[in-house]
Design an enzyme around this catalytic site. Structure first.
Site, PDB file in Angstrom:
ATOM      1  N   ARG A 188      42.784 -58.128 -30.041  1.00 34.47           N
ATOM      2  CA  ARG A 188      44.135 -58.354 -29.546  1.00 34.47           C
ATOM      3  C   ARG A 188      44.320 -59.813 -29.143  1.00 34.47           C
ATOM      4  NH1 ARG A 188      46.075 -54.397 -25.028  1.00 34.47           N
ATOM      5  NH2 ARG A 188      48.069 -55.386 -25.568  1.00 34.47           N
ATOM      6  N   CYS A 247      46.010 -60.262 -18.869  1.00 37.91           N
ATOM      7  CA  CYS A 247      45.649 -59.232 -19.843  1.00 37.91           C
ATOM      8  C   CYS A 247      46.932 -58.876 -20.587  1.00 37.91           C
ATOM      9  CB  CYS A 247      45.008 -58.027 -19.150  1.00 37.91           C
ATOM     10  SG  CYS A 247      46.045 -57.279 -17.866  1.00 37.91           S
TER      11      CYS A 247
END
Length: 289
Positions: A188, A247
């Protein structure tokens, strides 16, 4: 009792008197689906079926976030207002000086660490995460109970230390001494896959430290010494106070915050909107690879 400020073992928690601890079950599954929709209630259903005796339940979406603020560009899990968090903590009957222990089903890597960090944000030091989570409790053969737990409410008014987090996207990159650490999985971060947010990739200049690297094969935190060396290798010349964690939505980044505190590297901060907040404006730069 000895105050626990980062991690606590299952046996240590079991030895505490119920009057001396507030236990909070934070189980929540971000990717749970039912009938084609997000199953946000699965964690609470699991809690009702069985939990650590005396534990109250905290929902990531309802208690530890304020989803009504998503439109403000604050990410998928905006911080709750301090007044709202005060009301939640009061509903659990927390009082100053009472030890808090949070746990989830993922070794503290999801909502348990988020609650730990929110408590730190309002000045509560006696807060810890159950190392290994609910699985560690079960593996130790300790008792469980079913049903909802309610505690006599209290009345507390808490205030955030705003120096411990960032929400200002415009000034995220304007300090050359600042080090951004992205806690998402490497694919990601590199932009190879993106199952949740608008686009994959990372904030330019951010380094990758997946939160999963804080745990050993048994789902528990690595030793403080091992974590300290691993983070120092990533930090290089940067001091812990220069580190800003992020995050996808400001949740799993708290696991890196907890790991650094456990390792004796105190003072790092959180970029609360995180990636979902950053990409809410298509004009912001996105790095790949």
């Amino acid at each position: 009792m000895t105050r626990k400020t980062t991690l606590i073992e299952a046996g240590e928690l079991a030895a505490l008197s119920p009057q001396d601890v507030l236990i909070v079950d934070c189980r929540f599954e971000l990717m749970a689906r039912a009938n084609g929709k997000r199953d946000v209630a699965k964690g609470e259903r699991d809690y009702l079926q069985g939990h650590i005796p005396g534990a109250v339940y905290a929902s990531l979406d309802q208690d530890l976030s304020d989803l009504s603020r998503q439109a403000e560009g604050l990410g998928r899990h905006p911080l709750p207002l301090a007044s709202a968090f005060s009301a939640v903590v009061s509903s659990w009957g927390w009082r100053p000086g009472l030890q808090v222990v949070s746990y989830d089903a993922a070794g503290g890597s999801l909502a348990a660490a988020r609650l730990w960090w929110l408590l730190r944000l309002v000045g509560v030091q006696e807060a810890a995460v159950l190392d290994g989570g609910y699985a560690a409790w079960l593996a130790a053969g300790l008792p469980v109970e079913a049903g909802k737990v309610t505690r006599a409410p209290s009345k507390v008014e808490l205030h955030y230390d705003t120096s411990r987090y960032l929400t200002d996207h415009a000034h995220l990159l304007d300090a050359p001494e600042r080090l951004l650490l992205d806690a998402r999985a490497a694919p990601r971060y590199r932009g190879e896959v993106e199952p949740i947010d608008r686009v994959g990739g990372h904030v330019p200049g951010a380094l990758n430290r997946p939160f999963s690297e804080n745990l050993g094969a048994d789902g528990r935190f690595k030793s403080a010494d091992a974590l300290r060396q691993e983070f120092l290798d990533v930090l290089g010349p940067h001091a812990p106070r220069d580190v800003v964690h992020m995050c996808g939505s400001g949740v799993t980044a708290c696991h890196n915050l907890l790991a650094m505190e456990y390792a004796g590297l105190a003072g790092s901060r959180l970029y609360a909107p995180s990636w979902s907040g950053w990409v809410s404006d298509p004009s912001r730069p996105v790095a790949k690879g």
